[in-house]
Design a protein around this motif. Structure first.
Motif, PDB file in Angstrom:
ATOM      1  N   GLN A 184       0.866   4.209   8.035  1.00 37.04           N
ATOM      2  CA  GLN A 184       0.980   2.949   8.778  1.00 37.04           C
ATOM      3  C   GLN A 184       1.260   3.174  10.260  1.00 37.04           C
ATOM      4  O   GLN A 184       1.176   2.228  11.046  1.00 37.04           O
ATOM      5  CB  GLN A 184       2.055   2.072   8.142  1.00 37.04           C
ATOM      6  N   ARG A 185       1.559   4.394  10.640  1.00 35.72           N
ATOM      7  CA  ARG A 185       1.651   4.740  12.068  1.00 35.72           C
ATOM      8  C   ARG A 185       0.255   4.842  12.681  1.00 35.72           C
ATOM      9  O   ARG A 185       0.103   4.802  13.898  1.00 35.72           O
ATOM     10  CB  ARG A 185       2.407   6.054  12.247  1.00 35.72           C
ATOM     11  N   LEU A 186      -0.749   4.992  11.828  1.00 30.59           N
ATOM     12  CA  LEU A 186      -2.122   5.149  12.295  1.00 30.59           C
ATOM     13  C   LEU A 186      -2.944   3.869  12.170  1.00 30.59           C
ATOM     14  O   LEU A 186      -3.898   3.670  12.921  1.00 30.59           O
ATOM     15  CB  LEU A 186      -2.822   6.254  11.484  1.00 30.59           C
ATOM     16  N   ALA A 187      -2.590   3.024  11.216  1.00 31.60           N
ATOM     17  CA  ALA A 187      -3.367   1.804  10.990  1.00 31.60           C
ATOM     18  C   ALA A 187      -2.504   0.766  10.287  1.00 31.60           C
ATOM     19  O   ALA A 187      -1.585   1.108   9.543  1.00 31.60           O
ATOM     20  CB  ALA A 187      -4.615   2.097  10.152  1.00 31.60           C
ATOM     21  N   ASN A 188      -2.844  -0.489  10.512  1.00 32.67           N
ATOM     22  CA  ASN A 188      -2.104  -1.585   9.902  1.00 32.67           C
ATOM     23  C   ASN A 188      -2.771  -1.982   8.593  1.00 32.67           C
ATOM     24  O   ASN A 188      -3.915  -2.431   8.580  1.00 32.67           O
ATOM     25  CB  ASN A 188      -2.074  -2.776  10.871  1.00 32.67           C
ATOM     26  N   PHE A 189      -2.079  -1.776   7.487  1.00 29.88           N
ATOM     27  CA  PHE A 189      -2.593  -2.202   6.185  1.00 29.88           C
ATOM     28  C   PHE A 189      -1.409  -2.526   5.274  1.00 29.88           C
ATOM     29  O   PHE A 189      -0.294  -2.053   5.494  1.00 29.88           O
ATOM     30  CB  PHE A 189      -3.472  -1.117   5.548  1.00 29.88           C
ATOM     31  N   LYS A 190      -1.686  -3.321   4.263  1.00 30.25           N
ATOM     32  CA  LYS A 190      -0.648  -3.701   3.296  1.00 30.25           C
ATOM     33  C   LYS A 190      -0.898  -2.946   1.992  1.00 30.25           C
ATOM     34  O   LYS A 190      -1.846  -3.257   1.268  1.00 30.25           O
ATOM     35  CB  LYS A 190      -0.680  -5.216   3.049  1.00 30.25           C
ATOM     36  N   PRO A 191      -0.098  -1.937   1.696  1.00 30.59           N
ATOM     37  CA  PRO A 191      -0.357  -1.115   0.513  1.00 30.59           C
ATOM     38  C   PRO A 191      -0.208  -1.908  -0.780  1.00 30.59           C
ATOM     39  O   PRO A 191       0.649  -2.789  -0.889  1.00 30.59           O
ATOM     40  CB  PRO A 191       0.711  -0.017   0.600  1.00 30.59           C
ATOM     41  N   ALA A 192      -1.053  -1.599  -1.748  1.00 29.57           N
ATOM     42  CA  ALA A 192      -1.007  -2.296  -3.039  1.00 29.57           C
ATOM     43  C   ALA A 192      -1.273  -1.320  -4.178  1.00 29.57           C
ATOM     44  O   ALA A 192      -2.113  -0.426  -4.069  1.00 29.57           O
ATOM     45  CB  ALA A 192      -2.037  -3.418  -3.065  1.00 29.57           C
ATOM     46  N   GLY A 239     -12.335   0.743   5.929  1.00 30.40           N
ATOM     47  CA  GLY A 239     -12.791   1.090   4.585  1.00 30.40           C
ATOM     48  C   GLY A 239     -11.717   1.778   3.774  1.00 30.40           C
ATOM     49  O   GLY A 239     -11.473   1.425   2.613  1.00 30.40           O
ATOM     50  N   ILE A 240     -11.060   2.768   4.358  1.00 31.46           N
ATOM     51  CA  ILE A 240      -9.982   3.452   3.646  1.00 31.46           C
ATOM     52  C   ILE A 240      -8.776   2.529   3.508  1.00 31.46           C
ATOM     53  O   ILE A 240      -8.138   2.475   2.452  1.00 31.46           O
ATOM     54  CB  ILE A 240      -9.582   4.753   4.371  1.00 31.46           C
ATOM     55  N   CYS A 241      -8.471   1.787   4.567  1.00 31.39           N
ATOM     56  CA  CYS A 241      -7.338   0.855   4.501  1.00 31.39           C
ATOM     57  C   CYS A 241      -7.564  -0.200   3.418  1.00 31.39           C
ATOM     58  O   CYS A 241      -6.631  -0.590   2.719  1.00 31.39           O
ATOM     59  CB  CYS A 241      -7.124   0.191   5.857  1.00 31.39           C
ATOM     60  N   ASP A 242      -8.805  -0.660   3.293  1.00 29.99           N
ATOM     61  CA  ASP A 242      -9.123  -1.630   2.245  1.00 29.99           C
ATOM     62  C   ASP A 242      -8.851  -1.042   0.867  1.00 29.99           C
ATOM     63  O   ASP A 242      -8.342  -1.725  -0.028  1.00 29.99           O
ATOM     64  CB  ASP A 242     -10.593  -2.058   2.339  1.00 29.99           C
ATOM     65  N   LEU A 243      -9.185   0.228   0.693  1.00 27.48           N
ATOM     66  CA  LEU A 243      -8.934   0.898  -0.583  1.00 27.48           C
ATOM     67  C   LEU A 243      -7.439   1.026  -0.846  1.00 27.48           C
ATOM     68  O   LEU A 243      -6.963   0.788  -1.964  1.00 27.48           O
ATOM     69  CB  LEU A 243      -9.596   2.280  -0.562  1.00 27.48           C
ATOM     70  N   LEU A 244      -6.678   1.389   0.184  1.00 27.42           N
ATOM     71  CA  LEU A 244      -5.231   1.530   0.028  1.00 27.42           C
ATOM     72  C   LEU A 244      -4.553   0.187  -0.241  1.00 27.42           C
ATOM     73  O   LEU A 244      -3.453   0.140  -0.802  1.00 27.42           O
ATOM     74  CB  LEU A 244      -4.628   2.169   1.283  1.00 27.42           C
ATOM     75  N   ALA A 245      -5.216  -0.901   0.162  1.00 26.39           N
ATOM     76  CA  ALA A 245      -4.667  -2.247  -0.028  1.00 26.39           C
ATOM     77  C   ALA A 245      -5.261  -2.951  -1.245  1.00 26.39           C
ATOM     78  O   ALA A 245      -4.918  -4.108  -1.516  1.00 26.39           O
ATOM     79  CB  ALA A 245      -4.924  -3.085   1.227  1.00 26.39           C
TER      80      ALA A 245
END
Length: 205
Positions: A122-130, A97-103
């Motif tokens: 990104q050391r804690l979770a894999n996400f593509k920042p946008a 949920g938070i990663c989705d927001l960050l992406a």
């Protein structure tokens, strides 16, 4: 309006520590939600739905031993126009949920030195920042002499913010009221600075 010549002169000067210390001290005075359970996380994400602009910051437990690298962030802070959220991601995992927001490219996330924050997250979770906007990049391009959060607040908002809790233990299970407010203030100020720079015509949409 991106040239330094088009910016009022009062924003182009440098600020000394003494200059800043003479300014009124301000902190975030709105409601703050500390998020440490899944239920709180779900509610916070729901409340932030549709927000186009979020102030953003993270806090990491400081390292005092020479040569030892800091760990990943313990907190992530996000501020809307109405409320600040402090997520204790050392207790509650950085979830989709938070990663989705960050992406999410439709939501601006703005702060200072955001690249370092993103690398830590990104050391804690894999996400593509946008759609992250680094306020320091904007002030540097505009030839402003103030780039750090405290200096920018003095220059663009006319007040100083406290840095007294900066080196406190952010990985504590129960944060102090001072820590919570410090963390919320940084995210709130980031959002206010974005608006101030936008009013000067310095935000490229």
């Amino acid at each position: 309006m991106t040239k330094a010549a088009s910016i009022p002169d009062k924003y182009l000067r440098a600020f000394s520590k003494a200059d800043i210390n003479e300014m009124p001290l301000r902190r975030y005075e709105g409601p703050i939600t500390v998020v440490r359970t899944e239920k709180q996380r779900t509610m916070a994400l729901k409340e932030m739905e549709g927000e186009p602009l979020l102030g953003f910051d993270t806090e990491t437990r400081p390292v005092f031993k020479k040569g030892r690298k800091p760990g990943p962030p313990s907190l992530i802070q996000l501020a809307t126009a109405e409320r600040a959220y402090v997520f204790q991601i050392n207790i509650l995992k950085l979830c989709n949920g938070i990663c989705d927001l960050l992406a999410d490219p439709s939501v601006v996330k703005t702060g200072v030195a955001v690249r370092d924050d993103i690398i830590g997250l990104q050391r804690l979770a894999n996400f593509k920042p946008a759609n992250f906007v680094d306020l320091s990049d904007i002030t540097a391009k505009a030839k402003l002499q103030t780039h750090g959060l405290r200096n920018m607040a003095a220059n663009l908002l006319g007040f100083r913010i406290s840095k007294s809790a900066q080196c406190s233990n952010w990985s504590k299970e129960k944060l102090t009221p001072q820590q919570v407010n410090y963390a919320a203030t940084d995210a709130w100020v980031s959002r206010e600075l974005y608006i101030a720079l936008d009013d000067l015509g310095l935000i490229k949409k």
